[in-house]
Every structure is written in structure tokens, then in C-alpha cells.
Design an enzyme around this catalytic site. Structure first.
Site, PDB file in Angstrom:
ATOM      1  N   HIS A  20      -1.542   3.156  19.609  1.00  0.00           N
ATOM      2  CA  HIS A  20      -2.666   2.478  20.268  1.00  0.00           C
ATOM      3  C   HIS A  20      -3.726   2.199  19.204  1.00  0.00           C
ATOM      4  CE1 HIS A  20      -5.822   1.742  23.076  1.00  0.00           C
ATOM      5  NE2 HIS A  20      -6.196   2.974  23.313  1.00  0.00           N
ATOM      6  N   ASP A  46     -10.134   5.825  18.122  1.00  0.00           N
ATOM      7  CA  ASP A  46     -10.040   7.286  18.233  1.00  0.00           C
ATOM      8  C   ASP A  46      -8.630   7.779  17.842  1.00  0.00           C
ATOM      9  OD1 ASP A  46      -9.327   5.909  20.599  1.00  0.00           O
ATOM     10  OD2 ASP A  46      -9.518   7.705  21.827  1.00  0.00           O
ATOM     11  N   HIS A  71      -4.246   1.597  28.109  1.00  0.00           N
ATOM     12  CA  HIS A  71      -5.194   0.689  28.714  1.00  0.00           C
ATOM     13  C   HIS A  71      -5.597  -0.466  27.796  1.00  0.00           C
ATOM     14  CE1 HIS A  71      -8.933   2.435  26.660  1.00  0.00           C
ATOM     15  NE2 HIS A  71      -7.906   3.099  26.183  1.00  0.00           N
ATOM     16  N   HIS A 111     -18.054   6.152  24.674  1.00  0.00           N
ATOM     17  CA  HIS A 111     -18.615   4.861  25.092  1.00  0.00           C
ATOM     18  C   HIS A 111     -19.108   4.870  26.548  1.00  0.00           C
ATOM     19  CE1 HIS A 111     -14.505   4.009  26.349  1.00  0.00           C
ATOM     20  NE2 HIS A 111     -14.082   3.811  25.141  1.00  0.00           N
ATOM     21  N   ASP A 166      -2.901   7.955  25.315  1.00  0.00           N
ATOM     22  CA  ASP A 166      -3.985   8.143  26.292  1.00  0.00           C
ATOM     23  C   ASP A 166      -3.485   8.609  27.667  1.00  0.00           C
ATOM     24  OD1 ASP A 166      -6.229   7.550  24.776  1.00  0.00           O
ATOM     25  OD2 ASP A 166      -6.175   5.414  25.217  1.00  0.00           O
TER      26      ASP A 166
HETATM   27 FE1  FEO Z   1      -7.795   4.293  24.331  1.00  0.00          FE
HETATM   28 FE2  FEO Z   1      -7.924   7.487  23.335  1.00  0.00          FE
HETATM   29  O1  FEO Z   1      -8.048   5.653  23.119  1.00  0.00           O
END
Ligand code: FEO
Length: 386
Positions: free
Chosen positions: A78, A82, A144, A24, A163
Site C-alpha cells: 500500500h 505510513d 482503502h 489525519h 490496513d
Molecule cells: Fe492506509 Fe495504514 O495506511
């Protein structure tokens, strides 16, 4: 596709994304990995999945060790796709698995992304007994995403960190000591600068929550697994999250007919003559995510733009928008540029630097048309006298 045993009965079963070049907008020149881990115990546990396009790769690596139908738990650290993108696919192949996620945000996020599945929520400090091992959940909100959490296994002294402490780095060698160390530390810094810089306070809170845990291995969500340099990556996170700065300068500019470029060269040289290392970034030739890696720990930031249509150059506007979003701390900055007539860009750049939280240390440096040698000498003196 084979699993890689990283500790007895604990396997890396993730995917390697060799070709990804943009995450992104963050330029990922070395690709990435999506790391997932399989723990064989009385209860078989999968920690995280992978980006959806790599679901078959994950399944194949798991299948190289056990029948996926035997998995009891899938831990979702999370919700970002991904890591969670293959949860629906794995849920189909693991009909007995409960999907463990943080309360309330993990549960909310997974439901919003994937609808109803057999979820089970956990809170900070909860422990999952999987047989010979226990897994303890440490929530790391806004590190995050609101749902983010890490999983600590005290019996193995392994932190499954998702992450945190990771980097976008595709490699066939799973451990830190099997890769080029300066490269992985630089990629880890780039990851922190572009993904986590805004959340320094939350990173400090997470480090505090982890303080006192014995950690022999950090099994990250991206890139390599730390086993030989655990202390160093923890120290780097401490420095980056507390906003520790070095006496370095970053000079970023765009130029139309080389006049702002000439000023940028002069500023770079002037910093260097003061014994301050300076990096020179023509924004047309450098990516924002690389520049931001340097900004993270550099005390000085000089941003230059000529004036176009009464504005700054759009390239510099994009850089300043990105800078403002990441909110670096305690940087000393100034705006500069050449112009033909109005010269509005320099004040606009300065306003954006202030809005990004920078302290302005030199009033708008403006030179009309082509800088003369006297004007450049004067600019050099101003930098020397800072
Ligand atoms: Fe915040 Fe690797 O995803």
C-alpha cells in the site's frame, strides 16, 4: 531494537508509535504500530516498511536478524506513507532488493511519491516463489486506496493484510491473545468505521477473494497480529461491511444554553425506555472518530443543533460532513434543536442527514427557547411511537 519471531523464520520488524494521537484527524488515543515483516527463505523478503520517521527503528530490527543488504524483495502492500515512507531509505540499505507493488496503481503511486526505484509490478493472483514458501498477491482495490493489496502465504497459512483487520493500538505485546480483547476489538471497529466504512462494497469483495483460504494468522499493518481470534475478526468484518445494524441509538448534539442538551437527554431516555440502548454525545466533549465507531452499527441517529447566525453549529456541520463522507448505510435518523428566533439549523441538519443517505423517521423536531415539560413529554411520546 529487536525483531520478534512470529513463526519460524518470520519476524515482526515494525515500529511502535506510542505517542501518535491523531492520524489525519482520526483520534488515536492509544497510539499505533506500523507493522513490517521479514521472511527468511532462499529469497529474503520484507513485507512493508514503516512511517519515514521510524526508518532507523525498522533497519535496526531487521539488522538484529540479518544484514539488510541480503534482502531480495521489499513488498509494498500500500502506497500510503505510513507503510511506504521508509522504502527509499530501505532501498539504500538493500541495494539488491526489488520493490514489489501492485499494477497499475501501486507502481504509479510509488513512482509519484518516491521517483524511480527498482520496482516490479504484480497483478491479482500472481505468485512470488521465495524458496520453501510461495507468496500470493490478492489485490484489494479501494480497501482503502486504489493500489491496496494483501499477501497470502499458503505454506504458513498467514495473511499479511496491511490496513485490513488492523487497529491503531500501540502495544509491546504482538499478538491478540496477549492483549485486552474487548479493547482491541473496539479499536478494530473504530479503525473500520473511520477508515473503511465508505468502502463496504470493496471490503465485501475482498472477503470474497479471501474466502476459501486457510488462514491461521493475520499479520496486520497496524496493531496486533491475530492468531487466536482470526475467525472472530473475519466475522466482524463481514458484519461491518454488510452494514449489519443493532437496535441502538446515537444522540449527537451541540448546545448553547442547554435547551438542545435537554432535548438530547429526553431523546436518549426515551430510546432507553423503549429498550433501545442509546449513547449521548455532547460534541464538545467527544471526538468524531469515537462517535462514528458507535454510528457504524447503531440503527438510529439523532442529531441536534441550536441555530447560530442562521446556521447550525459549526461543530455539528463538521460531524455531518464527516458522516456524509463515510456514507453509513440504512440508518434511521432525525434532526432536533431549540432556537431563539429563525430556527433554520434543524432543517439544515435534516438536509445533511438526507444527503448522508439516512432515512428521516421524524420530521424536524423544533422547540423555541426553553423546552417546557409538556414539550419534552410530547418529544418522549414521539420517540416511543417511532
Ligand atoms: Fe492506509 Fe495504514 O495506511
Amino acid at each position: 531494537m529487536q525483531a520478534v519471531e512470529i513463526r519460524k523464520d518470520i519476524y515482526w520488524v515494525g515500529a511502535i508509535d506510542w505517542s501518535m494521537r491523531s492520524f489525519h484527524g482520526y483520534q488515536t488515543g492509544r497510539g499505533s504500530t506500523y507493522n513490517a515483516y521479514l521472511i527468511l527463505d532462499d529469497k529474503i523478503t520484507l513485507i512493508d516498511t514503516v512511517k519515514d520517521v521510524f526508518a532507523e527503528e525498522l533497519l535496526e530490527r531487521v539488522s538484529s536478524v540479518i544484514d539488510p543488504a541480503r534482502i531480495d524483495y521489499i513488498i509494498s502492500s500500500h502506497v500510503e506513507p505510513d507503510h511506504s515512507g521508509s522504502i527509499p531509505f530501505m532501498a539504500q540499505h538493500c541495494p539488491n532488493a526489488k520493490i514489489i507493488t501492485s499494477l497499475p496503481n501501486g507502481l504509479k503511486g510509488l513512482k509519484a511519491h518516491y521517483g524511480e526505484l527498482p520496482y516490479e509490478g504484480v497483478k491479482a493472483g500472481d505468485t512470488l516463489d521465495i524458496g520453501h514458501r510461495k507468496l500470493k498477491f490478492v489485490t484489494t482495490p479501494m480497501l482503502h486506496w486504489p493500489d491496496s493489496m494483501v499477501t497470502y502465504c499458503p505454506d504458513e497459512k498467514i495473511l499479511f493484510s496491511n490496513d485490513a483487520f488492523g487497529e491503531h493500538y500501540a502495544t509491546s505485546a504482538r499478538f491478540d491473545d496477549e492483549n485486552d480483547l474487548p479493547t482491541i476489538f473496539w479499536e478494530a471497529k473504530k479503525y473500520y468505521a473511520n477508515i473503511l466504512m465508505l468502502y463496504g462494497r470493496q471490503a465485501q469483495a475482498a472477503l470474497k477473494a479471501l474466502d476459501g483460504l486457510e488462514i491461521d494468522m493475520i499479520a496486520t499493518g497496524h496493531g496486533i497480529i491475530w492468531r487466536s481470534h482470526v475467525k472472530e475478526i473475519l466475522e466482524h468484518y463481514q458484519e461491518w461491511s454488510e452494514g449489519k445494524l443493532e437496535d441502538r441509538a446515537v444522540v449527537v448534539f451541540d448546545s448553547m444554553w442547554h435547551s438542545t442538551e435537554t432535548m438530547a437527554r429526553t431523546i436518549t431516555e426515551a430510546f432507553q425506555s423503549r429498550g433501545i440502548q442509546a449513547s449521548f454525545y455532547d460534541i464538545k466533549e467527544n471526538h468524531l472518530s469515537d462517535i462514528m465507531t458507535d454510528v457504524l452499527s447503531s440503527r438510529y441517529l439523532a442529531v441536534g443543533s441550536p441555530t447560530i447566525n442562521n446556521q447550525m453549529m459549526p461543530t455539528i456541520a463538521a460531524f455531518l460532513c464527516y458522516l456524509k463522507g463515510l456514507a453509513p448505510k440504512d440508518h434511521k435518523a432525525f434532526a432536533f434543536g431549540s432556537y431563539g428566533w429563525g430556527g433554520q439549523s434543524i432543517a439544515l441538519v435534516e438536509d445533511e442527514l438526507k444527503a448522508a443517505g439516512c432515512e428521516i423517521i421524524l420530521d424536524k423536531v423544533r422547540i423555541a427557547n426553553v423546552p417546557s415539560s409538556e414539550q419534552l413529554q410530547d418529544l418522549t411520546e414521539q420517540i416511543k411511537n417511532l
